[in-house]
Design an enzyme around this catalytic site. Structure first.
Site, short mmCIF file in Angstrom:
data_model
loop_
_atom_site.label_atom_id
_atom_site.label_comp_id
_atom_site.label_asym_id
_atom_site.label_seq_id
_atom_site.Cartn_x
_atom_site.Cartn_y
_atom_site.Cartn_z
N SER A 1 0.81 -1.22 0.00
CA SER A 1 0.00 0.00 0.00
C SER A 1 0.85 1.27 0.00
O SER A 1 0.39 2.31 -0.49
CB SER A 1 -0.96 0.01 1.19
OG SER A 1 -0.29 -0.19 2.40
N HIS B 1 1.16 5.17 4.43
CA HIS B 1 0.34 5.63 3.31
C HIS B 1 0.65 7.08 2.95
O HIS B 1 0.80 7.42 1.77
CB HIS B 1 -1.14 5.48 3.65
CG HIS B 1 -1.57 4.06 3.79
ND1 HIS B 1 -2.83 3.68 4.23
CD2 HIS B 1 -0.89 2.89 3.56
CE1 HIS B 1 -2.91 2.36 4.24
NE2 HIS B 1 -1.76 1.86 3.86
#
Length: 224
Positions: free
Chosen positions: A122, A174
């Site tokens: 991610s 992230h």
């Protein structure tokens, strides 16, 4: 803009195959949710990075925790990669994927929980999302890229808001991946057409280098 749809996303296919192969190996070796197995395959824990295992700032993007994790990230790699890679080219795509993954893991190292195990693609995925945003900024006169950038900006914001509502999510990873992908996208631009002026490209590279160095040093100080 060239007819990017003619290009095949070979790097995307390779990264997806590698990621799936690692997951199968995890499963065979003790299970993808087994802590020892995750550590063996390169998941990040801040104390191990601090001890000198710097490769754990790279390997986590290929390691996944559980079947749902690999399914979600694998689908996203395939879907987004087959759009982005033909646009920017194979080498640029690989650079965006790897460097945004590293900046995401550095952000997790600098600001995340010291005891948490971190793994997953991610960090790179957020970098891919943000690369579209960078292209929309560079080529704002192009309506297609402009709309694409807005869509992926919305995706970044929605996912970050969801991160705040769920436990066990590495939001710093992230954020770091998104910042890295945006700056790398600014530095690279698209092949074969007008790119940003050299001063802006150099500035983007300098900024990402400085931020990365700061995050590494901060992580070493905090966990040293």
């Amino acid at each position: 803009m060239r007819d990017y749809q003619q290009e095949k996303p070979y790097v995307t296919w390779f990264l997806l195959a590698l990621t799936l192969a690692v997951f199968v190996a995890e499963t065979i070796s003790g299970g993808s949710e087994n802590v020892n197995t995750l550590i063996t395959f390169g998941a990040k824990t801040n104390n191990l990075v601090q001890e000198g295992q710097w490769f754990r700032l790279i390997t986590p993007m290929f390691v996944h925790i559980g079947i749902l994790h690999i399914l979600m990230n694998g689908f996203t790699i395939y879907y987004v990669g087959q759009i982005l890679e033909p646009m920017v080219g194979h080498v640029r795509f690989l650079i965006i994927y790897l460097l945004s993954g590293i900046t995401g893991n550095l952000a997790s190292f600098a600001f995340g929980s010291s005891n948490a195990i971190s793994a997953g693609a991610s960090t790179s995925l957020f970098g891919m999302f943000a690369a579209f945003l960078a292209l929309s900024v560079i080529y704002k006169e192009n309506q297609f890229l402009s709309e694409l950038g807005k869509s992926f900006l919305g995706l970044i914001v929605i996912n970050l808001l969801l991160d705040l509502t769920m436990s066990g999510i590495d939001i710093w990873g992230h954020l770091g991946g998104a910042v890295g992908g945006f700056l790398i996208g600014l530095a690279l631009g698209l092949p074969g057409i007008k790119r940003p002026q050299i001063i802006f490209r150099v500035l983007a590279i300098v900024i990402i280098a400085v931020i990365s160095y700061f995050m590494y040093i901060k992580g070493m100080i905090v966990y040293g």
